[in-house]
Motif scaffolding. Structure first.
Motif, PDB file in Angstrom:
ATOM      1  N   PHE A   1       0.826  -1.208   0.000  1.00 48.55           N
ATOM      2  CA  PHE A   1       0.000   0.000   0.000  1.00 48.55           C
ATOM      3  C   PHE A   1       0.859   1.256   0.000  1.00 48.55           C
ATOM      4  O   PHE A   1       0.612   2.206  -0.763  1.00 48.55           O
ATOM      5  CB  PHE A   1      -0.927  -0.001   1.213  1.00 48.55           C
ATOM      6  N   LEU A   2       1.893   1.285   0.854  1.00 50.81           N
ATOM      7  CA  LEU A   2       2.760   2.459   0.935  1.00 50.81           C
ATOM      8  C   LEU A   2       3.537   2.671  -0.358  1.00 50.81           C
ATOM      9  O   LEU A   2       3.658   3.804  -0.848  1.00 50.81           O
ATOM     10  CB  LEU A   2       3.718   2.311   2.120  1.00 50.81           C
TER      11      LEU A   2
ATOM     12  N   ASN B   1       2.734   1.599  -3.334  1.00 52.05           N
ATOM     13  CA  ASN B   1       1.795   1.956  -4.399  1.00 52.05           C
ATOM     14  C   ASN B   1       1.307   3.401  -4.264  1.00 52.05           C
ATOM     15  O   ASN B   1       0.992   4.060  -5.262  1.00 52.05           O
ATOM     16  CB  ASN B   1       0.605   1.002  -4.378  1.00 52.05           C
ATOM     17  N   ASP B   2       1.246   3.902  -3.021  1.00 48.03           N
ATOM     18  CA  ASP B   2       0.721   5.246  -2.783  1.00 48.03           C
ATOM     19  C   ASP B   2       1.795   6.316  -2.877  1.00 48.03           C
ATOM     20  O   ASP B   2       1.531   7.423  -3.383  1.00 48.03           O
ATOM     21  CB  ASP B   2       0.065   5.296  -1.405  1.00 48.03           C
ATOM     22  N   ARG B   3       3.028   6.002  -2.429  1.00 43.60           N
ATOM     23  CA  ARG B   3       4.068   7.019  -2.330  1.00 43.60           C
ATOM     24  C   ARG B   3       5.106   6.944  -3.453  1.00 43.60           C
ATOM     25  O   ARG B   3       5.578   7.981  -3.937  1.00 43.60           O
ATOM     26  CB  ARG B   3       4.803   6.877  -0.978  1.00 43.60           C
TER      27      ARG B   3
END
Length: 199
Positions: free
Chosen positions: A115-116, A118-120
């Motif tokens: 998640f991190l 993919n998001d950052r």
């Protein structure tokens, strides 16, 4: 975290890392071999290729991390059973559901990491990746019209097919065609000269 939990995590995490490395390596190798002909043909700098694949890695991580964890769990589970670790857990009063706790915990950590990333990270690297890829595609469109076969054999077929209609403009055609090499190291000019000499 209990000793048995730490033991299971220590068994699972290294296998997951190795599976992830293999997935990333294979993805880069497959993509590299698909583009290797053009990389060598147009003498694309090594720095550009390295930048391209460094920006490609986070995208592969997001896609491959869950599958790598699945394969790691499928490998570690039977290994724990083979070495009687699950039997020892059961003998100590640990249920099978409780024994699966470390797998769920590692899965949760991997989910947060994906998640991190993919998001950052992925939005930034994808933009750089698409920029390098766009420059590469623009170079091909500039040198080859749409629908043109960019392979050496395709270019040679197109050249041979039009020789009867373009004898007068052969010099211009030869100047506009890139000096591509075949597997024997011959350029288009050398091959064309040999075809003319053989009739």
């Amino acid at each position: 975290m209990r000793i048995l939990d730490r033991y299971t995590v220590k068994q699972l995490v290294p296998v997951w890392i190795w599976c992830l490395i293999v997935f990333i390596f294979l993805s880069c190798i497959i993509d590299l071999f698909e583009r290797l002909d053009d990389i060598l043909r147009y003498h694309i700098p090594v720095e550009t290729v390295v930048q391209y694949y460094l920006n490609f890695v986070p995208l592969i991580f997001v896609r491959a991390a869950p599958l790598a964890l699945l394969l790691a769990s499928a490998f570690v589970g039977p290994r724990l059973s083979r070495y009687q670790a699950l039997l020892a857990m059961n003998a100590s009063g640990t249920s099978l559901l409780r024994a699966s706790g470390p797998f769920v915990f590692v899965g949760w950590l991997v989910t947060m990491a994906v998640f991190l990333v993919n998001d950052r990270i992925v939005p930034v690297t994808t933009q750089a990746y698409e920029q390098v890829k766009g420059e590469y595609d623009a170079f091909l469109k500039k040198n080859f019209p749409k629908g043109t076969d960019t392979t050496w054999l395709g270019q040679l077929k197109e050249w041979i097919g039009g020789r009867s209609e373009m004898r007068g403009g052969l010099a211009e055609t030869r100047q506009e065609t890139p000096a591509l090499l075949n597997s024997d190291g011959e350029t288009f000019d050398e091959v064309w000269q040999r075809i003319k000499e053989n009739g």
